[in-house]
Write an enzyme that holds these catalytic residues in place. Structure first.
Site, short mmCIF file in Angstrom:
data_model
loop_
_atom_site.label_atom_id
_atom_site.label_comp_id
_atom_site.label_asym_id
_atom_site.label_seq_id
_atom_site.Cartn_x
_atom_site.Cartn_y
_atom_site.Cartn_z
N LYS A 62 -1.43 5.27 17.64
CA LYS A 62 -0.80 6.51 17.17
C LYS A 62 -0.23 7.34 18.32
CE LYS A 62 -2.91 7.07 12.68
NZ LYS A 62 -3.75 7.89 11.79
N LYS A 74 3.11 4.12 3.13
CA LYS A 74 3.93 5.28 2.80
C LYS A 74 4.96 5.54 3.89
CE LYS A 74 4.66 8.33 -0.35
NZ LYS A 74 4.70 8.14 -1.80
N LYS A 132 2.42 -4.44 5.80
CA LYS A 132 1.53 -3.73 4.88
C LYS A 132 2.31 -2.78 3.98
CE LYS A 132 -2.19 -1.00 5.89
NZ LYS A 132 -3.42 -0.50 6.50
P1 AMP Z 1 -3.91 5.42 4.62
O1 AMP Z 1 -2.86 5.35 3.56
O2 AMP Z 1 -3.59 4.56 5.79
O3 AMP Z 1 -4.31 6.83 4.96
O4 AMP Z 1 -5.22 4.75 3.99
C1 AMP Z 1 -6.00 5.26 2.96
C2 AMP Z 1 -6.92 4.17 2.45
O5 AMP Z 1 -6.17 3.15 1.77
C3 AMP Z 1 -7.69 3.43 3.56
O6 AMP Z 1 -8.99 3.11 3.09
C4 AMP Z 1 -6.89 2.17 3.79
O7 AMP Z 1 -7.69 1.10 4.27
C5 AMP Z 1 -6.36 1.88 2.38
N1 AMP Z 1 -5.03 1.23 2.45
C6 AMP Z 1 -3.87 1.76 2.94
N2 AMP Z 1 -2.83 0.91 2.83
C7 AMP Z 1 -3.34 -0.23 2.26
C8 AMP Z 1 -2.77 -1.49 1.88
N3 AMP Z 1 -1.48 -1.77 2.03
N4 AMP Z 1 -3.60 -2.41 1.33
C9 AMP Z 1 -4.92 -2.15 1.13
N5 AMP Z 1 -5.52 -0.98 1.46
C10 AMP Z 1 -4.75 -0.03 2.02
#
Ligand code: AMP
Ligand code: TRP
Length: 336
Positions: free
Chosen positions: A114, A200, A197
């Site tokens: 980051k 967002k 992945k």
């Molecule tokens: P974030 O969107 O990175 O803040 O992640 C929020 C939660 O969603 C965390 O527990 C991540 O591990 C999970 N997460 C985010 N993107 C994915 C994805 N593409 N597939 C599976 N889990 C995800």
């Protein structure tokens, strides 16, 4: 009860299918198992390390709360609240920061990612992020922490910090929290590129299914999802990343083993598979989106539920913080 669960999610953005399958759905399953006391937190103070837009912070915090409630988090059985509403987290964070060596923080890969090239310009909060995460967990003396793969290193650090505190003060106060990495869909990939992945931060909205998408939008996104021209659907992430990703999503939403679904789809053309997948995604996600819209139409009700959650969270965290203050030797204020 087997223990106490704590987990957190950042309100950096709205919720997509990856967040739902990788995180939220597991939280609901753990709650419904009745085996744990569940504490779920929207970690806005963590989000502030990267999000400097007050309007987005407020909107995302309510949207994430609505997504959790609409997905089945029951604010009576679980404790659902916003991190900044319970000051014990940042109070404990300071104490833990005083027993955490810089060397441990220097190893954190998320900080390196980051901060990027401009290490000198990165904020202190981004560097200290994992110490606040340890404080979130330890403020409740939580025993289990459901997280995605990407949080393994932070969880390892939380265990090390708990151990460091115990050793430094010669106590056995904090349990070492166990990570729980659950489910088959731990990595949902982009609809436009099966090697990336679902995220967002992808500029193309067509790359993801948002929990706020209506059925027509979901159908369109799946119809347009990248495919290949091989007849039949099977799991082969190396050579067929898109087919493998869509198959994984299908199995996860159907709550069936991937191999079983794969056996059924071996000879199904891609286009027919997409039609079935779109139906399933709409069947599972549309009711959640509809409920989210209802909830978001009454933000005051969301705020009221979150305030109640914060009261219940504070009732657990404050006595733990007081005990920590006693252990480290802070002189208690006397009432006059
Ligand atoms: P974030 O969107 O990175 O803040 O992640 C929020 C939660 O969603 C965390 O527990 C991540 O591990 C999970 N997460 C985010 N993107 C994915 C994805 N593409 N597939 C599976 N889990 C995800
Ligand atoms: N760092 C976690 C993430 O990005 C969010 C988080 C903050 C968290 N505090 C936590 C997760 C405590 C589990 C426990 O997904």
């Amino acid at each position: 009860m087997h223990g106490r669960i704590f987990s957190g999610i950042q309100p950096t953005h709205g919720i997509h299918l990856g967040n739902y399958l990788g995180a939220i759905r597991n939280w609901v399953v753990l709650q419904d198992s009745g085996a744990y006391e569940c504490i779920y937190c929207i970690v806005d103070q963590h989000a502030l390390t990267t999000l400097h837009d007050p309007g987005a912070m407020r909107a995302n915090t309510r949207e994430v709360a609505a997504a959790l409630l609409a997905s089945g988090i029951d604010p009576e059985r679980s404790i659902l609240f916003v991190q900044s509403h319970v000051p014990a987290h940042t109070q404990l964070y300071w104490v833990l920061g005083c027993v955490t060596p810089l060397g441990w923080l220097n190893r954190m890969t998320q900080f390196k990612e980051k901060a990027g090239k401009d290490r000198e310009g990165a904020p202190l909060g981004l560097y200290a992020y994992p110490v606040l995460q340890a404080a979130d967990i330890l403020a409740y003396r939580a025993t289990h922490v459901p997280v995605g793969e990407d949080q393994k290193q932070h969880l390892e650090l939380s265990r090390d910090i708990a151990g460091a505190f115990n050793r430094k003060f010669g106590v056995d106060y904090f349990p070492l929290p166990e990570p729980m990495i659950l489910g088959e869909a731990t990595r949902v990939m982009s609809l436009r590129d099966g090697t990336k992945k679902m995220s967002k931060s992808d500029p193309s909205d067509m790359s993801r299914i948002n929990l706020t998408d209506d059925p027509d939008t979901i159908a369109l996104k799946i119809r347009r999802a990248k495919s290949d021209s091989i007849l039949g659907i099977w799991y082969d992430p190396e050579n067929r990343p898109e087919a493998s990703n869509l198959l994984t999503i299908y199995a996860a939403l159907a709550e069936r083993p991937r191999a079983e679904v794969e056996a059924e789809l071996r000879e199904t053309p891609f286009s027919a598979f997409k039609t079935r997948l779109a139906e399933l995604v709409i069947e599972k996600i549309a009711p959640i989106s509809a409920r989210m819209r209802e909830l978001l139409a009454e933000p005051a009700e969301i705020d009221r539920l979150l305030a109640r959650g914060a009261e219940r969270a504070a009732a657990i965290a404050i006595p733990i913080l007081e005990e920590v203050y006693r252990i480290v030797g802070f002189l208690p204020p006397v009432s006059r």
